[in-house]
Design a protein around this motif. Structure first.
Motif, PDB file in Angstrom:
ATOM      1  N   UNK A  18       0.807  -1.221   0.000  1.00  0.00           N
ATOM      2  CA  UNK A  18       0.000   0.000   0.000  1.00  0.00           C
ATOM      3  C   UNK A  18       0.843   1.275   0.000  1.00  0.00           C
ATOM      4  N   UNK A  19       2.135   1.152   0.171  1.00  0.00           N
ATOM      5  CA  UNK A  19       3.007   2.322   0.256  1.00  0.00           C
ATOM      6  C   UNK A  19       3.253   2.936  -1.124  1.00  0.00           C
ATOM      7  N   UNK A  20       3.825   4.134  -1.131  1.00  0.00           N
ATOM      8  CA  UNK A  20       4.191   4.773  -2.407  1.00  0.00           C
ATOM      9  C   UNK A  20       5.198   3.933  -3.169  1.00  0.00           C
ATOM     10  N   UNK A  21       6.084   3.282  -2.430  1.00  0.00           N
ATOM     11  CA  UNK A  21       7.163   2.516  -3.045  1.00  0.00           C
ATOM     12  C   UNK A  21       7.508   1.344  -2.140  1.00  0.00           C
ATOM     13  N   UNK A  22       7.818   0.200  -2.766  1.00  0.00           N
ATOM     14  CA  UNK A  22       8.250  -0.977  -2.011  1.00  0.00           C
ATOM     15  C   UNK A  22       9.695  -1.282  -2.403  1.00  0.00           C
ATOM     16  N   UNK A  23      10.569  -1.297  -1.411  1.00  0.00           N
ATOM     17  CA  UNK A  23      11.992  -1.569  -1.628  1.00  0.00           C
ATOM     18  C   UNK A  23      12.362  -2.802  -0.817  1.00  0.00           C
ATOM     19  N   UNK A  24      13.135  -3.701  -1.411  1.00  0.00           N
ATOM     20  CA  UNK A  24      13.554  -4.906  -0.690  1.00  0.00           C
ATOM     21  C   UNK A  24      15.073  -4.933  -0.611  1.00  0.00           C
ATOM     22  N   UNK A  25      15.608  -5.264   0.549  1.00  0.00           N
ATOM     23  CA  UNK A  25      17.044  -5.394   0.709  1.00  0.00           C
ATOM     24  C   UNK A  25      17.522  -6.597  -0.105  1.00  0.00           C
ATOM     25  N   UNK A  26      18.762  -6.631  -0.585  1.00  0.00           N
ATOM     26  CA  UNK A  26      19.213  -7.706  -1.493  1.00  0.00           C
ATOM     27  C   UNK A  26      18.967  -9.124  -0.995  1.00  0.00           C
ATOM     28  N   UNK A  27      19.046  -9.341   0.316  1.00  0.00           N
ATOM     29  CA  UNK A  27      18.817 -10.690   0.852  1.00  0.00           C
ATOM     30  C   UNK A  27      17.391 -10.871   1.356  1.00  0.00           C
ATOM     31  N   UNK A  28      16.524  -9.911   1.075  1.00  0.00           N
ATOM     32  CA  UNK A  28      15.170  -9.930   1.612  1.00  0.00           C
ATOM     33  C   UNK A  28      14.220 -10.862   0.879  1.00  0.00           C
TER      34      UNK A  28
END
Length: 389
Positions: A167-177
């Motif tokens: 639901x956020x403006x942007x979804x970012x995932x850490x490399x090991x996520x």
């Protein structure tokens, strides 16, 4: 008792109503995590003192202090552990976060004039369905403003946690996520055989045809199963619809392409459109102006980045057969071979046969160095260097 194994009903029979109510709650959480929570609940019911009151209070206090910390002009709101509508002692002991607390801190961050962006720091296997949709809807209603809301998967956003993240403006995932696990379920325990073995026969006296439907003292009937399944399906459909709206896609694409309950790693999430980018928490904070590293660390990274860029320029020009200046060669060869400044200058003299410097008098050693240099440069002509930050 180990996670995922059935509880010893002989020991906990008098607490079966507690466990039944716990498992009958609709959950949007990884199955194995719920098994662990059930084991903790049973252990508590048996009287095991897993956590002291003081420890639970300390956990709750520490959690409240972690929420809505700021890094520069960025508010960081932790979304950790098992998620539930409201915080209680069990939530605190399991390291959980409440939807009510997240909402309160989100409102406070957006109302703070000094805050320029909000980052949801997510590391959660999911949680209960009640409350998730409401908070997800609230986040969507607040996005698109002057203060971006970024969901940082750091390192897990499963089930209800991904429901919120999407639901956020942007979804970012850490490399090991990892993220995903889009699904809903409940569990039903039939303890009638265990009760019979203990010589217990319970009878519910009720009014209302379905008041005791799905009781733990009898096998689950077809009609009750269909009713419970309908409720699970409804929650799942709302889950899928919320993710589709949050990610700007269709419910069909979410069902077909977002795993139907599976969890994916960072590169897979990006390929499937479930996240917008892969980056660490520090990189996300730095993107919005936070200072996350000591000056020395920044200098080292900047130096290595400059060397990588110089090596990239050298390899590209050599591959294209373009003219190379001595300076470009010196900087590029330092990045390619990790040479010191003096070693790079000497390599340039060997390569360009520079008459302004004295070449090594030892012809054999000079020839060997030149051969090694030619080998490295030949390799450089065949590949490109990744200089992404």
């Amino acid at each position: 008792m180990r996670a995922g194994q059935p509880a010893d009903r002989t020991k906990v029979m008098k607490f079966e109503h507690v466990l039944t109510a716990f498992l009958a709650e609709p959950w949007a959480i990884q199955r194995e995590k719920l098994a662990v929570l059930a084991d903790i609940l049973v252990a508590r019911a048996e009287g095991e003192k897993l956590f002291s009151t003081e420890f639970a209070a300390a956990v709750s206090d520490a959690r409240s202090k972690e929420i809505a910390e700021t890094d520069g002009n960025i508010a960081v709101i932790p979304v950790y552990g098992v998620l539930s509508n409201k915080m209680d002692l069990f939530s605190a002991m399991s390291g959980g976060t409440s939807y009510a607390g997240i909402k309160k801190q989100l409102h406070a961050a957006l109302a703070n004039e000094d805050v320029k962006a909000v980052v949801l720091d997510i590391d959660s296997p999911g949680g209960t369905v009640p409350g998730t949709e409401e908070l997800s809807t609230e986040i969507r209603s607040l996005r698109g403003g002057d203060k971006p809301i970024v969901a940082q998967v750091n390192t897990l956003a499963a089930s209800a946690a991904y429901w919120l993240a999407s639901s956020a403006d942007e979804v970012v995932v850490t490399p090991s996520g990892r993220a995903g696990s889009i699904g809903v379920y409940v569990a039903h325990d039939d303890v009638s055989a265990a009760m019979e073995k203990r010589g217990i026969k319970r009878t519910y006296i009720s009014a209302g045809k379905y008041k005791t439907e799905g009781s733990e003292i009898e096998p689950l009937g077809d009609e009750a199963l269909a009713h419970i399944q309908d409720g699970v399906n409804r929650s799942y459909e709302r889950f899928v619809a919320a993710v589709a709206e949050g990610r700007g896609t269709t419910a069909g694409k979410v069902q077909d392409g977002y795993g139907q309950g599976r969890v994916f790693f960072a590169d897979q999430l990006l390929d499937r459109g479930m996240v917008d980018r892969v980056a660490t928490m520090d990189q996300t904070l730095e993107r919005f102006g936070a200072d996350t590293q000591p000056a020395y660390v920044r200098r080292v990274k900047a130096r290595n980045q400059a060397r990588a860029e110089a090596a990239h320029i050298l390899s590209v020009k050599m591959a294209a057969g373009e003219d190379i200046t001595i300076r470009e060669f010196e900087h590029g060869i330092r990045g390619l071979m990790g040479l010191s400044k003096s070693e790079a200058e000497h390599a340039a003299k060997l390569y360009f046969k520079d008459s302004r410097g004295d070449l090594d008098a030892d012809a054999a050693r000079q020839a060997a160095r030149l051969a090694e240099l030619d080998r490295v440069l030949a390799t450089a002509r065949t590949f490109s260097i990744n200089i992404s930050k």
